[in-house]
Design a protein around this motif. Structure first.
Motif, PDB file in Angstrom:
ATOM      1  N   PHE A 198       0.833  -1.204   0.000  1.00 31.71           N
ATOM      2  CA  PHE A 198       0.000   0.000   0.000  1.00 31.71           C
ATOM      3  C   PHE A 198       0.868   1.255   0.000  1.00 31.71           C
ATOM      4  O   PHE A 198       0.587   2.225  -0.725  1.00 31.71           O
ATOM      5  CB  PHE A 198      -0.912  -0.013   1.235  1.00 31.71           C
ATOM      6  CG  PHE A 198      -1.758   1.224   1.384  1.00 31.71           C
ATOM      7  CD1 PHE A 198      -2.924   1.375   0.647  1.00 31.71           C
ATOM      8  CD2 PHE A 198      -1.383   2.243   2.257  1.00 31.71           C
ATOM      9  CE1 PHE A 198      -3.708   2.522   0.779  1.00 31.71           C
ATOM     10  CE2 PHE A 198      -2.161   3.378   2.392  1.00 31.71           C
ATOM     11  CZ  PHE A 198      -3.325   3.513   1.650  1.00 31.71           C
TER      12      PHE A 198
ATOM     13  N   ASN B   4      -6.256   1.076  -1.760  1.00 34.07           N
ATOM     14  CA  ASN B   4      -6.173  -0.336  -1.361  1.00 34.07           C
ATOM     15  C   ASN B   4      -6.615  -1.254  -2.488  1.00 34.07           C
ATOM     16  O   ASN B   4      -6.000  -2.293  -2.743  1.00 34.07           O
ATOM     17  CB  ASN B   4      -7.022  -0.585  -0.113  1.00 34.07           C
ATOM     18  CG  ASN B   4      -6.241  -0.397   1.173  1.00 34.07           C
ATOM     19  OD1 ASN B   4      -5.136  -0.935   1.312  1.00 34.07           O
ATOM     20  ND2 ASN B   4      -6.793   0.361   2.101  1.00 34.07           N
TER      21      ASN B   4
ATOM     22  N   ASN C 287      -4.257  -4.007  -4.500  1.00 32.61           N
ATOM     23  CA  ASN C 287      -4.612  -5.422  -4.614  1.00 32.61           C
ATOM     24  C   ASN C 287      -4.681  -5.900  -6.062  1.00 32.61           C
ATOM     25  O   ASN C 287      -4.543  -7.097  -6.339  1.00 32.61           O
ATOM     26  CB  ASN C 287      -5.949  -5.681  -3.925  1.00 32.61           C
ATOM     27  CG  ASN C 287      -5.864  -5.572  -2.413  1.00 32.61           C
ATOM     28  OD1 ASN C 287      -4.803  -5.822  -1.835  1.00 32.61           O
ATOM     29  ND2 ASN C 287      -6.953  -5.176  -1.771  1.00 32.61           N
TER      30      ASN C 287
ATOM     31  N   ASP D 275      -8.119   6.202   0.663  1.00 33.08           N
ATOM     32  CA  ASP D 275      -7.458   4.956   1.042  1.00 33.08           C
ATOM     33  C   ASP D 275      -8.169   3.727   0.484  1.00 33.08           C
ATOM     34  O   ASP D 275      -7.519   2.732   0.113  1.00 33.08           O
ATOM     35  CB  ASP D 275      -7.369   4.835   2.565  1.00 33.08           C
ATOM     36  CG  ASP D 275      -6.320   5.760   3.155  1.00 33.08           C
ATOM     37  OD1 ASP D 275      -5.613   6.419   2.370  1.00 33.08           O
ATOM     38  OD2 ASP D 275      -6.211   5.815   4.399  1.00 33.08           O
ATOM     39  N   ASP D 276      -9.497   3.771   0.417  1.00 33.27           N
ATOM     40  CA  ASP D 276     -10.238   2.618  -0.099  1.00 33.27           C
ATOM     41  C   ASP D 276      -9.864   2.360  -1.564  1.00 33.27           C
ATOM     42  O   ASP D 276      -9.609   1.209  -1.955  1.00 33.27           O
ATOM     43  CB  ASP D 276     -11.744   2.872   0.028  1.00 33.27           C
ATOM     44  CG  ASP D 276     -12.565   1.681  -0.448  1.00 33.27           C
ATOM     45  OD1 ASP D 276     -12.347   0.559   0.069  1.00 33.27           O
ATOM     46  OD2 ASP D 276     -13.402   1.863  -1.358  1.00 33.27           O
TER      47      ASP D 276
END
Length: 238
Positions: free
Chosen positions: A5, A23, A27, A19-20
């Motif tokens: 991250f 993230n 991924n 941040d969501d």
């Protein structure tokens, strides 16, 4: 391998996103390592991802009509590449090769398109990136139009000058890489460098060139051998 991250947050194109989102991007990304001269992207291949250079140096190259590789521009850490093919879905318009050991992160095409088209901050940064790339491409075409090979080498070196706390320096690519950039031979690059070193315009220290006379290098980039002839005359008359 997956992307941490923290690494994703350091990529300029993605900074400032929530941040969501970051993230999710982390991924979806994978990283790959490349050795010098490895092909990272090949011209004509189909589009499946957007690249981000995490470390190392890459070079965008194309083939001239006579089969020679011509360097278009360098890619430095933090920069993205492969955007055109991601946006329009057409095959890659140029190849990308590693000049040094490098690590590249790849974001799948669908997710890259979603960020570019749906996030105004990313779209604005992408437009600025394209504007800078266009200016660089225009400069490179102008440089390649210079008829004298030494002049092209001087102009390319001047474009690589960076100001540091230690003064003006050039992180020198290998001579064959400079030769690709300016469409000449490695021997010509070597002779041009030797001329500048002999006149104390630059000094070679390892892989770095120290620019002792920035104004003279700029003049050589603008005027070519004529300017250096004047400098030689001045030195011989001292």
């Amino acid at each position: 391998m997956p992307i941490p991250f923290k690494t994703v947050t350091s990529i300029p194109l993605l900074q400032g996103l929530d941040d969501d989102t970051l993230n999710k991007v982390a991924n979806m990304m994978v990283s790959r390592a490349y050795l010098p001269n490895d092909v990272v992207m090949r011209k004509g291949n189909s589009t499946d991802n957007l690249g981000f250079l995490l470390r190392g140096v890459l070079q965008v190259v194309d083939l001239s009509e006579d089969g020679r590789e011509t360097g278009i521009h360098l890619i430095e850490p933090g920069n993205s590449f492969g955007e055109l093919a991601v946006i329009d879905g057409l095959p890659r318009s140029a190849s990308v090769i590693a000049l040094k050991s490098s690590e590249v992160a790849f974001l799948p095409n669908a997710q890259a398109r979603s960020l570019i088209f749906n996030r105004p901050l990313v779209a604005e940064r992408m437009l600025r990136h394209f504007a800078k790339a266009l200016r660089t491409s225009t400069h490179q075409r102008t440089l390649l139009g210079l008829p004298n090979a030494f002049h092209r080498v001087f102009a390319q070196l001047h474009s690589l000058v960076r100001e540091t706390p230690q003064g003006m320096v050039i992180e020198l690519p290998k001579q064959h890489e400079v030769a690709i950039m300016v469409n000449t031979s490695r021997e010509t690059v070597s002779r041009a460098l030797h001329t500048l070193i002999k006149l104390n315009v630059i000094e070679k220290k390892g892989t770095v060139l120290i620019v002792h006379q920035p104004a003279q290098l700029k003049s050589a980039a603008e005027s070519g051998l004529e300017e250096l002839s004047d400098l030689k005359s001045n030195k011989s008359g001292m």
